[in-house]
Design an enzyme around this catalytic site. Structure first.
Site, short mmCIF file in Angstrom:
data_model
loop_
_atom_site.label_atom_id
_atom_site.label_comp_id
_atom_site.label_asym_id
_atom_site.label_seq_id
_atom_site.Cartn_x
_atom_site.Cartn_y
_atom_site.Cartn_z
N GLU A 243 -7.57 76.92 -25.19
CA GLU A 243 -6.31 77.26 -24.53
C GLU A 243 -5.97 78.68 -24.92
OE1 GLU A 243 -1.65 76.01 -24.51
OE2 GLU A 243 -3.10 74.36 -24.35
N CYS A 277 2.90 80.58 -24.97
CA CYS A 277 1.74 80.77 -24.09
C CYS A 277 2.14 80.65 -22.62
CB CYS A 277 0.65 79.75 -24.41
SG CYS A 277 -0.02 79.87 -26.07
#
Length: 469
Positions: A243, A277
């Site tokens: 990720e 994020c």
């Protein structure tokens, strides 16, 4: 100032390396801990411990693993405020925000490990030719490497399915926020070696990823580091879940409430000082409501007061360090030099701490750094578009594909938004959804499906056993 230790095989012990660095409180610029920089010997010992502990952990009934892990989740929830205080010290997140995220992460961890009770670790298919049993076995020792922005929540999010499926873990937190990881594992009551903690920077991360005994690496971090992890694990024919960075868009359609939507976008762009994020980093707003939306977004940004996260009046804590603030200000400076307008913010405050104000930009174009590279700071660059379709097209024109958000009242537009290449699409609520969510990032934002049953698929290896009739 405390010198931090590794947790290996159930014992807290000093690093075998001889280099250390200070952990700095970004609000005061004062040191709050002394962290080892890591060494291959630390990794070797931690992986040894994980390998030794794994057979006995996997042999426990699933219900017993779930019970032990759920008990840890309850302990974490009880200590959420304490852990949030530590995160504030090491990376600046306001305590109230950190407490909410850690409490939510403990609940999500508990829900994720409970999924193991219904997961088909073994199923049998009967046919005239005989029976075929599909058994999903744990991978063995695994590695989890987490970033500095949400150290406790992201650790819990990665650990749950790996542990519930019968794997053991070597955890390496970011060298910029190791204090909360240490406390998190002090609160843990699992068999020795099931979770091991090794502190350090790339001097710990690189040998951990390269260890042949690690069956899976779950990595969250930058694109450049993720490429190196993927190349290493791919070369060893091992799994990785990556990720990585995001440049998440938000498309604001005509017909929505511009003031309420602006408040929602402000939170999506500025929460945790934009160090998420999935922060909203590109805003595309329909021209019909652009003026009112931009005014409301600017007004909302001015309410994000700067300060130490221990102060209850603080909404916006500092960025994690000087390096991160330099990146943010470089993006603003580049945009302004090329014609963008600053509606609020955009200047480096005087005094101690790595603070940066909530900033709203207009007049940006897609060639600017602020629209191309991950900023990871409290910036909201706004582009006015002539139609919802143009907003979708420009939102999709990125090498990143972590998440995207759309605000619209039009069902046809909701359906069209599915074309945005992203692992997660939120419609009318940023960060919506529950523990059943599963996704895989698109583009440079990563690889490997995770969440819900996909997390258990990734944490296990299927074997088919056929018995002839």
């Amino acid at each position: 100032m405390k010198t931090l230790q590794n947790l290996i095989g159930g014992n807290w012990e000093d690093s075998r390396g001889d280099e250390f660095h200070e952990v700095i409180n970004p609000a005061t610029e004062e040191p709050v801990g002394r962290c080892p920089s890591g060494s291959p010997e630390d990794i070797r010992r931690a992986v040894d411990a994980a390998v030794r502990a794994q057979p006995a952990w996997a042999a426990l009934p699933v219900a017993e693993r779930v019970r032990l892990l759920s008990r840890w989740a309850d302990t974490v929830a009880e200590h959420a405020a304490e852990l949030a205080e530590i995160e504030c010290h090491e990376m600046g997140k306001p305590v109230a925000l950190g407490t909410a995220f850690i409490g939510g992460a403990a609940q999500a961890f508990k829900a994720a490990v409970a999924e193991a009770l219904d997961y088909a670790f073994e199923e049998t298919i009967t046919s005239p030719a005989g029976n075929t049993t599909i058994a999903r076995q744990p991978l063995g020792a695994t590695a989890v490497i987490v970033p500095w922005n949400f150290p406790v929540p992201m650790t819990l999010g990665a650990l749950g399915p790996l542990l519930a499926a019968g794997n053991t873990v070597v955890l390496k937190p970011s060298e910029r926020s190791p204090l909360s990881a240490v406390r998190l594992l002090e609160l843990m009551d699992l068999p020795a070696g099931v979770v091991n903690l090794v502190l350090g920077d790339a001097r710990a991360g690189a040998p951990l990823v390269a260890d042949e005994r690690i069956g899976l690496v779950h990595f969250t971090g930058s694109v450049d580091a993720g490429r190196r992890v993927g190349a290493e694990t791919g070369g060893r024919l091992r799994r990785s879940i990556l990720e990585l960075g995001g440049k998440d868009p938000v498309v604001v359609d005509a017909g929505v409430d511009p003031v309420a939507t602006a408040a929602a976008v402000a939170f999506g762009a500025f929460a945790n000082s934009g160090q998420i994020c999935t922060s909203m980093e590109r805003v595309y707003v329909h021209r019909d409501i652009a003026g009112e939306f931009i005014d409301a977004l600017t007004d909302a940004a001015r309410t994000y007061t700067l300060g130490d996260g221990h102060d209850e009046t603080t909404v916006l804590g500092p960025l994690v360090d000087q390096r991160q603030r330099d990146i943010v200000h470089r993006h603003v400076t580049d945009a302004v030099e090329r014609g963008a307008a600053v509606h609020t913010g955009g200047t480096v405050p005087e005094g101690k701490g790595f603070f940066y104000p909530a900033t709203v930009l207009t007049g940006v174009d897609d060639s600017m750094l602020v629209m191309q590279e991950e900023t990871f700071g409290p910036l909201a660059p706004v582009v006015i578009v002539s139609s919802f379709e143009e907003g979708l097209e420009r939102a999709s024109a990125s090498r990143f594909g972590l998440a995207a958000t759309v605000y619209t009242n039009d069902p046809a537009h909701m359906a069209a938004a599915r074309a945005i290449p992203a692992g997660v699409l939120w419609v009318n609520q940023w960060q919506g959804g529950g523990p059943e969510r599963l996704y895989e990032p698109a583009g440079d934002s990563g690889m490997g499906a995770t969440g819900a049953r996909a997390a258990y698929d990734a944490a296990t290896r299927p074997t088919s056993i056929h018995t002839a009739a």
